[in-house]
Design a protein around this motif. Structure first.
Motif, PDB file in Angstrom:
ATOM      1  N   ASP A 107       0.858  -1.155   0.016  1.00 18.33           N
ATOM      2  CA  ASP A 107       0.015   0.087  -0.090  1.00 18.33           C
ATOM      3  C   ASP A 107       0.842   1.360   0.037  1.00 18.33           C
ATOM      4  O   ASP A 107       0.531   2.378  -0.620  1.00 18.33           O
ATOM      5  CB  ASP A 107      -0.915   0.060   1.278  1.00 18.33           C
ATOM      6  CG  ASP A 107      -2.153   1.065   1.145  1.00 18.33           C
ATOM      7  OD1 ASP A 107      -2.320   1.554   0.123  1.00 18.33           O
ATOM      8  OD2 ASP A 107      -2.276   1.366   2.259  1.00 18.33           O
ATOM      9  N   SER A 111       1.376   4.125  -2.959  1.00 17.05           N
ATOM     10  CA  SER A 111       0.996   5.496  -2.766  1.00 17.05           C
ATOM     11  C   SER A 111       2.254   6.217  -3.485  1.00 17.05           C
ATOM     12  O   SER A 111       2.097   7.274  -4.185  1.00 17.05           O
ATOM     13  CB  SER A 111       1.000   5.576  -1.387  1.00 17.05           C
ATOM     14  OG  SER A 111       0.957   7.099  -1.170  1.00 17.05           O
ATOM     15  N   GLY A 146      -6.270   2.138  -3.290  1.00 11.88           N
ATOM     16  CA  GLY A 146      -5.846   2.493  -1.760  1.00 11.88           C
ATOM     17  C   GLY A 146      -7.253   2.868  -0.940  1.00 11.88           C
ATOM     18  O   GLY A 146      -7.109   2.257   0.396  1.00 11.88           O
ATOM     19  N   LEU A 149      -8.390  -0.914  -0.053  1.00  4.99           N
ATOM     20  CA  LEU A 149      -7.354  -1.439   0.839  1.00  4.99           C
ATOM     21  C   LEU A 149      -7.507  -0.947   2.239  1.00  4.99           C
ATOM     22  O   LEU A 149      -7.471  -1.503   3.277  1.00  4.99           O
ATOM     23  CB  LEU A 149      -6.151  -1.159   0.554  1.00  4.99           C
ATOM     24  CG  LEU A 149      -5.669  -1.945  -0.637  1.00  4.99           C
ATOM     25  CD1 LEU A 149      -4.094  -1.718  -1.172  1.00  4.99           C
ATOM     26  CD2 LEU A 149      -5.464  -3.542  -0.618  1.00  4.99           C
ATOM     27  N   GLU A 153      -8.600  -3.187   5.285  1.00  4.52           N
ATOM     28  CA  GLU A 153      -7.847  -3.486   6.649  1.00  4.52           C
ATOM     29  C   GLU A 153      -8.729  -3.502   7.881  1.00  4.52           C
ATOM     30  O   GLU A 153      -8.616  -4.501   8.713  1.00  4.52           O
ATOM     31  CB  GLU A 153      -6.683  -2.394   6.886  1.00  4.52           C
ATOM     32  CG  GLU A 153      -5.798  -2.729   7.854  1.00  4.52           C
ATOM     33  CD  GLU A 153      -4.783  -1.681   8.203  1.00  4.52           C
ATOM     34  OE1 GLU A 153      -3.976  -1.889   9.036  1.00  4.52           O
ATOM     35  OE2 GLU A 153      -4.683  -0.751   7.047  1.00  4.52           O
TER      36      GLU A 153
END
Length: 171
Positions: A107, A111, A146, A149, A153
């Motif tokens: 991740d 980014s 993103g 994700l 999480e």
């Protein structure tokens, strides 16, 4: 009433065969061959902790090869490295939730890629160019990924708690 823990017999040949099969699967997915085998070996080790010498012996490879493999695995956050208490030897450790750490590191990498792609859009002439639109679409995809994700999480933390609630604590 106490419940006795069942003792199972570890079949070293079956474990070795598993390590090779899973290592092949990871290699087919793009991971370097020996790093795949080292990761599989650590996952299959009961406490998930092995020294370079133990990995060398278990996998029948050279210490230099193990060194390169563990370097790759630590850089991708699939394993960690600890100093053995009272010794100068390193111990390589795989966490029960190794994939989680690796995905979080991805991740961060995604980014960084997104930031670089975003800087490329004006450099190639903006959205008026095919290259600019292609880069912008990549930026949008990585933003989307993103966001997903981040949501996953939190969901995983809840699911993991459910799955492991009744598990015994490993000593």
């Amino acid at each position: 009433m106490t419940t006795a823990r069942l003792r199972t017999t570890r079949d070293d040949r079956a474990v070795s065969a598993y390590v090779e099969r899973f290592g092949d699967t990871l290699t087919d997915a793009g991971m370097p061959r020996l790093a795949s085998r080292v990761f599989a070996q650590l996952l299959a080790d009961d406490d998930g902790r092995m020294t370079a010498a133990e990995l060398t012996e278990a996998l029948d490879v050279s210490p230099a090869a193990v060194s390169g493999a563990v370097r790759y695995l630590t850089q991708t956050y699939l394993i960690g490295k600890e100093r053995e208490r009272g010794s100068r030897r390193d111990v390589y450790v795989v966490q029960a939730d190794a994939w989680h750490g690796a995905m979080l590191s991805r991740d961060r990498v995604l980014s960084q890629i997104e930031t670089s792609l975003r800087a490329g859009v004006p450099a190639v002439g903006g959205l008026e160019t095919a290259a600019g639109r292609r880069l912008q679409l990549s930026v949008a995809f990585l933003e989307f990924l993103g966001d997903r994700l981040g949501a996953l999480e939190g969901e995983w933390d809840e699911r993991k708690a459910e799955l492991t609630r009744a598990w015994p604590t490993d000593a």
